[in-house]
Write a protein that holds these residues in place. Sequence first.
Motif: not given
Length: 93
Positions: A90-91, A84-85, A57, A81, A53
């Motif tokens: 945290d991204v 992660y959320k 990203l 994103e 990821y």
Amino acid sequence: GMPKAQVDDAKFAAMKKDVDAVVAKGDKKEAAAAKVQLGEAIMQTNKPPREMYPAALALFREAIALDPENAKAKEWFGMIEGIYKGIKRDVPQ
């Protein structure tokens, strides 16, 4: 057994070389599209998510910086994103 990854390390390394060549040509839209393809390739490797990821990203983020209109990059970026959320992490920057 585990499903075989569609993109192995050798194929990925070759793709990365191609992307670097496209980026070197200096066409931002083309470079962004190449980075998106590489990001998509990372998502098809069997790397663990904690490696996969952040690497993907970073490429999608670079693609958006090069070409803010690249819808695919924005879509992928938003999706990762969201992952992660969803796991309250945290991204990666």
